[in-house]
Motif scaffolding. Structure first.
Motif, PDB file in Angstrom:
ATOM      1  N   THR A  19      16.582  -2.478 -14.149  1.00 49.54           N
ATOM      2  CA  THR A  19      16.982  -2.450 -12.737  1.00 49.54           C
ATOM      3  C   THR A  19      15.961  -3.119 -11.825  1.00 49.54           C
ATOM      4  O   THR A  19      16.053  -3.008 -10.605  1.00 49.54           O
ATOM      5  CB  THR A  19      17.193  -1.001 -12.259  1.00 49.54           C
ATOM      6  OG1 THR A  19      15.950  -0.300 -12.367  1.00 49.54           O
ATOM      7  CG2 THR A  19      18.271  -0.301 -13.048  1.00 49.54           C
ATOM      8  N   GLU A  20      14.969  -3.781 -12.422  1.00 45.53           N
ATOM      9  CA  GLU A  20      13.906  -4.465 -11.678  1.00 45.53           C
ATOM     10  C   GLU A  20      13.171  -3.533 -10.724  1.00 45.53           C
ATOM     11  O   GLU A  20      12.872  -3.871  -9.587  1.00 45.53           O
ATOM     12  CB  GLU A  20      14.471  -5.681 -10.945  1.00 45.53           C
ATOM     13  CG  GLU A  20      15.025  -6.729 -11.890  1.00 45.53           C
ATOM     14  CD  GLU A  20      15.592  -7.938 -11.179  1.00 45.53           C
ATOM     15  OE1 GLU A  20      15.529  -8.017  -9.935  1.00 45.53           O
ATOM     16  OE2 GLU A  20      16.096  -8.816 -11.892  1.00 45.53           O
ATOM     17  N   ALA A  23       6.598   1.046  -9.768  1.00 48.16           N
ATOM     18  CA  ALA A  23       7.027  -0.228 -10.351  1.00 48.16           C
ATOM     19  C   ALA A  23       6.664  -1.396  -9.436  1.00 48.16           C
ATOM     20  O   ALA A  23       6.210  -2.440  -9.916  1.00 48.16           O
ATOM     21  CB  ALA A  23       8.528  -0.211 -10.616  1.00 48.16           C
ATOM     22  N   GLN A  24       6.846  -1.220  -8.132  1.00 48.98           N
ATOM     23  CA  GLN A  24       6.523  -2.297  -7.195  1.00 48.98           C
ATOM     24  C   GLN A  24       5.028  -2.628  -7.238  1.00 48.98           C
ATOM     25  O   GLN A  24       4.649  -3.794  -7.182  1.00 48.98           O
ATOM     26  CB  GLN A  24       6.959  -1.930  -5.773  1.00 48.98           C
ATOM     27  CG  GLN A  24       8.449  -1.686  -5.616  1.00 48.98           C
ATOM     28  CD  GLN A  24       9.329  -2.782  -6.199  1.00 48.98           C
ATOM     29  OE1 GLN A  24       9.083  -3.964  -6.003  1.00 48.98           O
ATOM     30  NE2 GLN A  24      10.345  -2.391  -6.944  1.00 48.98           N
ATOM     31  N   LYS A  52       4.140  -4.582 -10.451  1.00 56.56           N
ATOM     32  CA  LYS A  52       4.550  -5.985 -10.377  1.00 56.56           C
ATOM     33  C   LYS A  52       3.502  -6.849  -9.678  1.00 56.56           C
ATOM     34  O   LYS A  52       3.439  -8.048  -9.894  1.00 56.56           O
ATOM     35  CB  LYS A  52       5.876  -6.113  -9.625  1.00 56.56           C
ATOM     36  CG  LYS A  52       7.075  -5.607 -10.393  1.00 56.56           C
ATOM     37  CD  LYS A  52       8.321  -5.762  -9.529  1.00 56.56           C
ATOM     38  CE  LYS A  52       9.559  -5.243 -10.174  1.00 56.56           C
ATOM     39  NZ  LYS A  52      10.741  -5.402  -9.306  1.00 56.56           N
ATOM     40  N   LYS A  53       2.656  -6.216  -8.839  1.00 58.39           N
ATOM     41  CA  LYS A  53       1.634  -6.953  -8.084  1.00 58.39           C
ATOM     42  C   LYS A  53       0.393  -7.242  -8.912  1.00 58.39           C
ATOM     43  O   LYS A  53      -0.432  -8.056  -8.519  1.00 58.39           O
ATOM     44  CB  LYS A  53       1.227  -6.165  -6.836  1.00 58.39           C
ATOM     45  CG  LYS A  53       2.312  -6.051  -5.811  1.00 58.39           C
ATOM     46  CD  LYS A  53       1.832  -5.226  -4.629  1.00 58.39           C
ATOM     47  CE  LYS A  53       2.915  -5.021  -3.609  1.00 58.39           C
ATOM     48  NZ  LYS A  53       2.459  -4.187  -2.488  1.00 58.39           N
ATOM     49  N   GLY A  54       0.218  -6.535 -10.013  1.00 60.31           N
ATOM     50  CA  GLY A  54      -0.959  -6.759 -10.857  1.00 60.31           C
ATOM     51  C   GLY A  54      -1.488  -5.465 -11.436  1.00 60.31           C
ATOM     52  O   GLY A  54      -1.092  -4.372 -11.032  1.00 60.31           O
ATOM     53  N   ILE A 108      11.213   6.541  -5.737  1.00 62.80           N
ATOM     54  CA  ILE A 108      10.061   7.133  -6.406  1.00 62.80           C
ATOM     55  C   ILE A 108       8.855   6.963  -5.481  1.00 62.80           C
ATOM     56  O   ILE A 108       8.551   5.847  -5.041  1.00 62.80           O
ATOM     57  CB  ILE A 108       9.761   6.468  -7.767  1.00 62.80           C
ATOM     58  CG1 ILE A 108      11.000   6.469  -8.661  1.00 62.80           C
ATOM     59  CG2 ILE A 108       8.564   7.132  -8.439  1.00 62.80           C
ATOM     60  CD1 ILE A 108      11.485   7.827  -9.098  1.00 62.80           C
ATOM     61  N   TYR A 109       8.184   8.073  -5.185  1.00 66.20           N
ATOM     62  CA  TYR A 109       7.027   8.114  -4.293  1.00 66.20           C
ATOM     63  C   TYR A 109       5.793   8.552  -5.075  1.00 66.20           C
ATOM     64  O   TYR A 109       5.878   8.854  -6.266  1.00 66.20           O
ATOM     65  CB  TYR A 109       7.280   9.114  -3.161  1.00 66.20           C
ATOM     66  CG  TYR A 109       8.483   8.793  -2.323  1.00 66.20           C
ATOM     67  CD1 TYR A 109       8.386   7.902  -1.260  1.00 66.20           C
ATOM     68  CD2 TYR A 109       9.726   9.373  -2.583  1.00 66.20           C
ATOM     69  CE1 TYR A 109       9.503   7.594  -0.481  1.00 66.20           C
ATOM     70  CE2 TYR A 109      10.838   9.069  -1.813  1.00 66.20           C
ATOM     71  CZ  TYR A 109      10.720   8.183  -0.766  1.00 66.20           C
ATOM     72  OH  TYR A 109      11.807   7.876   0.006  1.00 66.20           O
ATOM     73  N   LEU A 110       4.670   8.649  -4.391  1.00 67.41           N
ATOM     74  CA  LEU A 110       3.461   9.239  -4.950  1.00 67.41           C
ATOM     75  C   LEU A 110       3.195  10.545  -4.231  1.00 67.41           C
ATOM     76  O   LEU A 110       3.297  10.604  -2.993  1.00 67.41           O
ATOM     77  CB  LEU A 110       2.268   8.289  -4.795  1.00 67.41           C
ATOM     78  CG  LEU A 110       2.316   7.042  -5.661  1.00 67.41           C
ATOM     79  CD1 LEU A 110       1.188   6.075  -5.278  1.00 67.41           C
ATOM     80  CD2 LEU A 110       2.215   7.401  -7.136  1.00 67.41           C
TER      81      LEU A 110
END
Length: 149
Positions: A24-25, A36-37, A40-42, A99-101
């Motif tokens: 679902t990217e 997940a976001q 994706k940044k590193g 999804i949060y922290l």
């Protein structure tokens, strides 16, 4: 299912309702996953965000709240408590499918807890009794500018 962050999806109790973040990217329940976001940044983006958020929560200096040392990925529906506003309106502030922290911390010398939750822009600290009853907002504020987008 494959995860972007490396979590073993087979051990998750929500795997039956999740579509997987790779497929679902980064939107496993139909909404964005903050973890997940970041991934994706590193490689270091998630740990850097957690460090900044932990510092932001601790900088609030809330009396009787333990020091924040860890943040976990939380599906919004698990932390999205209803709050009664002064005008009697009952509201929720978070998206049940994102999804949060966040984390839950015991209030010192009390049977109440502090719930902490954040995304890339806002953070909230609430105080409540067991299972989110009698919830009160302690802090809800924008914590981050555009630097982490």
């Amino acid at each position: 299912m494959k995860s972007i962050c490396g979590i073993d999806c087979t051990n998750c109790e929500m795997s039956g309702t999740c579509n997987g973040c790779v497929a679902t990217e980064g939107h496993p329940f139909g909404a964005e996953c903050l973890v997940a976001q970041c991934c994706k940044k590193g490689k270091t983006a998630l740990s850097e965000l957690k460090e900044k958020l932990i510092a932001a929560f601790n900088a609030l200096h809330i009396p009787d709240m333990e020091e924040v040392t860890e943040l976990n990925a939380l599906k919004g529906s698990l932390a999205n408590i209803e709050y009664a506003l002064p005008n009697g309106t009952v509201v929720k502030f978070w998206d049940d499918n994102k999804i949060y922290l966040g984390n839950q911390l015991q209030k010192k010398d009390s049977d109440r807890c502090y719930g902490i939750i954040a995304d890339e822009k806002y953070l909230m600290v609430s105080e409540y009794s067991g299972y989110g009853t009698n919830a009160e907002i302690v802090v809800f504020k924008q914590w981050n500018d555009a630097e982490n987008k």
